[in-house]
Design a protein around this motif. Sequence first.
Motif, PDB file in Angstrom:
ATOM      1  N   LEU A 231       0.832  -1.207   0.000  1.00 14.55           N
ATOM      2  CA  LEU A 231       0.000   0.000   0.000  1.00 14.55           C
ATOM      3  C   LEU A 231       0.865   1.254   0.000  1.00 14.55           C
ATOM      4  CD1 LEU A 231      -2.839  -0.926   2.488  1.00 14.55           C
ATOM      5  CD2 LEU A 231      -3.125  -0.314   0.097  1.00 14.55           C
TER       6      LEU A 231
ATOM      7  N   PHE B  62       1.895   2.456  -3.339  1.00  8.77           N
ATOM      8  CA  PHE B  62       0.853   3.213  -4.045  1.00  8.77           C
ATOM      9  C   PHE B  62       0.687   4.606  -3.446  1.00  8.77           C
ATOM     10  CE2 PHE B  62      -0.262  -1.121  -5.267  1.00  8.77           C
ATOM     11  CZ  PHE B  62      -0.399  -0.946  -6.636  1.00  8.77           C
ATOM     12  N   GLU B  63       0.827   4.678  -2.115  1.00 11.25           N
ATOM     13  CA  GLU B  63       0.711   5.977  -1.444  1.00 11.25           C
ATOM     14  C   GLU B  63       1.786   6.938  -1.967  1.00 11.25           C
ATOM     15  OE1 GLU B  63       1.248   5.650   2.795  1.00 11.25           O
ATOM     16  OE2 GLU B  63       1.547   7.804   2.943  1.00 11.25           O
TER      17      GLU B  63
ATOM     18  N   LYS C  30      -5.585  -9.848  -0.497  1.00 15.68           N
ATOM     19  CA  LYS C  30      -6.217  -8.827   0.340  1.00 15.68           C
ATOM     20  C   LYS C  30      -5.978  -7.421  -0.212  1.00 15.68           C
ATOM     21  CE  LYS C  30      -5.855 -11.218   4.760  1.00 15.68           C
ATOM     22  NZ  LYS C  30      -5.188 -11.121   6.060  1.00 15.68           N
TER      23      LYS C  30
ATOM     24  N   LYS D  17      -8.122  -6.518  -3.100  1.00 17.74           N
ATOM     25  CA  LYS D  17      -9.481  -6.124  -2.709  1.00 17.74           C
ATOM     26  C   LYS D  17      -9.494  -4.679  -2.219  1.00 17.74           C
ATOM     27  CE  LYS D  17     -11.264 -10.575  -1.271  1.00 17.74           C
ATOM     28  NZ  LYS D  17     -11.354 -11.399  -0.073  1.00 17.74           N
ATOM     29  N   LEU D  18      -8.484  -4.325  -1.401  1.00 11.65           N
ATOM     30  CA  LEU D  18      -8.414  -2.948  -0.899  1.00 11.65           C
ATOM     31  C   LEU D  18      -8.257  -1.958  -2.053  1.00 11.65           C
ATOM     32  CD1 LEU D  18      -6.111  -3.345   2.245  1.00 11.65           C
ATOM     33  CD2 LEU D  18      -8.541  -2.816   2.240  1.00 11.65           C
TER      34      LEU D  18
ATOM     35  N   HIS E  72      -9.261  -2.333  -5.035  1.00  9.37           N
ATOM     36  CA  HIS E  72     -10.537  -2.238  -5.753  1.00  9.37           C
ATOM     37  C   HIS E  72     -11.470  -1.271  -5.035  1.00  9.37           C
ATOM     38  CE1 HIS E  72     -14.169  -3.258  -7.857  1.00  9.37           C
ATOM     39  NE2 HIS E  72     -14.749  -3.546  -6.696  1.00  9.37           N
ATOM     40  N   ILE E  73     -11.584  -1.420  -3.691  1.00  9.54           N
ATOM     41  CA  ILE E  73     -12.494  -0.533  -2.947  1.00  9.54           C
ATOM     42  C   ILE E  73     -12.004   0.915  -3.041  1.00  9.54           C
ATOM     43  CG2 ILE E  73     -13.645  -0.113  -0.743  1.00  9.54           C
ATOM     44  CD1 ILE E  73     -13.031  -2.923   0.075  1.00  9.54           C
ATOM     45  N   LEU E  74     -10.704   1.083  -2.956  1.00  5.18           N
ATOM     46  CA  LEU E  74     -10.151   2.435  -3.026  1.00  5.18           C
ATOM     47  C   LEU E  74     -10.353   3.087  -4.392  1.00  5.18           C
ATOM     48  CD1 LEU E  74      -6.762   2.017  -1.151  1.00  5.18           C
ATOM     49  CD2 LEU E  74      -8.439   3.781  -0.644  1.00  5.18           C
ATOM     50  N   GLY E  75     -10.621   2.249  -5.411  1.00  2.60           N
ATOM     51  CA  GLY E  75     -10.798   2.805  -6.745  1.00  2.60           C
ATOM     52  C   GLY E  75      -9.481   2.962  -7.492  1.00  2.60           C
ATOM     53  N   ILE E  76      -8.428   2.365  -6.965  1.00  3.36           N
ATOM     54  CA  ILE E  76      -7.137   2.438  -7.653  1.00  3.36           C
ATOM     55  C   ILE E  76      -7.082   1.353  -8.726  1.00  3.36           C
ATOM     56  CG2 ILE E  76      -4.640   2.116  -7.298  1.00  3.36           C
ATOM     57  CD1 ILE E  76      -4.995   3.441  -4.568  1.00  3.36           C
TER      58      ILE E  76
ATOM     59  N   PRO F 277      -4.782   6.864  -9.735  1.00  2.00           N
ATOM     60  CA  PRO F 277      -5.538   8.081  -9.405  1.00  2.00           C
ATOM     61  C   PRO F 277      -5.198   8.671  -8.041  1.00  2.00           C
ATOM     62  CG  PRO F 277      -6.961   6.146  -9.315  1.00  2.00           C
ATOM     63  CD  PRO F 277      -5.655   5.698  -9.901  1.00  2.00           C
ATOM     64  N   ALA F 278      -4.526   7.902  -7.189  1.00  3.13           N
ATOM     65  CA  ALA F 278      -4.175   8.437  -5.880  1.00  3.13           C
ATOM     66  C   ALA F 278      -2.758   8.996  -5.857  1.00  3.13           C
ATOM     67  CB  ALA F 278      -4.300   7.347  -4.821  1.00  3.13           C
TER      68      ALA F 278
END
Lengths: 404, 144
Positions: free
Chosen positions: B50, B53-54, B85, B88-89, B91-95, B131-132
């Motif tokens: 993560l 990506f951040e 896992k 899935k995160l 996907h929810i975040l929209g990344i 996008p993030a």
Amino acid sequence: MRLDDPRIKGFIRDKSLFMCLECGKCSASCPRMLSGKEYSPRLLAHKLIAEPDSESFIENSVWECLTCGLCEERCPSGVQVSRFIMEMRTLLAGTKGLKGYRSHDGALHSWMRLMTSPDLEQNRLGWLGGGLQVAQSGPVAFFTGCAPYFDVFFSGIEVNTLSIVRDSIRLLNFLEIVPVVLEKERCCGHDLLWTGDRENFEALCRLNYKEFQAAGVEEIIVSCPECYQVLGQYMPEVVPGMKKLKVTLLSDLLRREISKGGITFKPLKRRVTYQDPCRLGRMAGSCETPRALIQMIPEMAFKEMKNSGRSAICCGNNGFINCDAYSKRIQVERLQEAKATRSDLLITACPKCMIHLTCAMRDPYKHGSLSMEIRDLVSVLADQIEWSKGEEAIGAKTRSEKHA
Amino acid sequence: MVQTQLLGIFCNWSPFACFNSAAMAHLKIPPNFGFIRVMCIGRINQALILRAFEHGADGVILLECKDEDCRYGPGPEVGHSNVAKVRKLLHILGIGQSRLVEQSFGAHEKNELVEALWDFSEQIQAMGSNPAKPRQERGIQREA
């Protein structure tokens, strides 16, 4: 930055640290101290005022606090320890970088920071369905919080925090409220705020406010005490427009609606106890409402733990920093208190309490001796509620449809 | 179009051996990759992925040993569960979950490894920026 910084002097004055009598009630009640850690809020206050050159002691104490607020509760002089810790963390983070031992290697803080991107198109509403009624825009919104993320991240310990959200909406639908659930809602930023990341916290506040505005929201209902604290207390400091929005705690709303009459609960023959979340009991002063709601359920035997209400012990962790062997000890002792009530169901009102206590229950070295069912208050109520006429009332149908 | 920035995380054993022999054979590696070498993919947890990506990664690929080849035992299993896992995160975040992939290699599969890197690079280039990602890196001016 030196610790005789005028800003620190300002915090010491504003948060009443000069009022400290050195009576030591704070340290004697601090769960960190009681679990055996060399940690003392009294000594922190003393060093800040009298020995500001003990830099490493002061910094460690600032980062290691659980901010549960029990010391503040006991303090006869009204020293605002938690708020002081928060301001100090923000200052230290800005000058010396974010510190504090981040549980799960900071994964939770990472996704909270990822949400500060304004261009993110989240897919956070995959859990909707099953007859839940929600709206795209309108005056009343329900704030989901981080539940969709928690359930993925903590799938290893099988917590189901989304059930709290679903049950909250079931209850609201039952009361004929169709809440707005925002697709672009962000984390409330509680954990970033309390771990010193003010910049990203403020970014989240502004994005959330924009979404509230866009959906025409006037009232926000929350079930998580941390979201309640942030939306109600800290967000208006960042976005003044928030003062015009009403933030309502779901349990307050339920109590108000249920007291109007016409609603009863199916009996639940179980012995239960209740864990007060720090943000709800001590910080929002809501100890009585959850108990009143629990006692509305017939045949349920309610037994208080040894330390309850405003004296409740922390679930061991806050803002997902500082989880260590001492936190574990706090959790184990808390669960032993719960077990000592001979209850088979532990009710709490905060998803974080649920996560932390569930984690401690699953300790393989305790051989299951600490495990008991843990559920959110909202879920227990949603399963037992019914109209007085005895209809099966929870679900998609609203009151008027049913009486039609 | 902005060049995407990708992160490849190598297990020190089979995949890195492939990478080494690919370099010896002068095989071309996509230029937009940054690489990290760890002793085992089991070292990588959800937080580290993560965090990539951040900090603005557009895609992350975990290059691991075949399940039966792990020098330590549970490495690839830990990798599979973390990837499942975090996908899935994401996907929810929209990344987008396809920005994170894992692939396993035997020690002799240098051509397969290079091919996998090129495929991943093309796939992410087609998706565009994360996008993030901090906006200035995506060439978007900060709002006043």
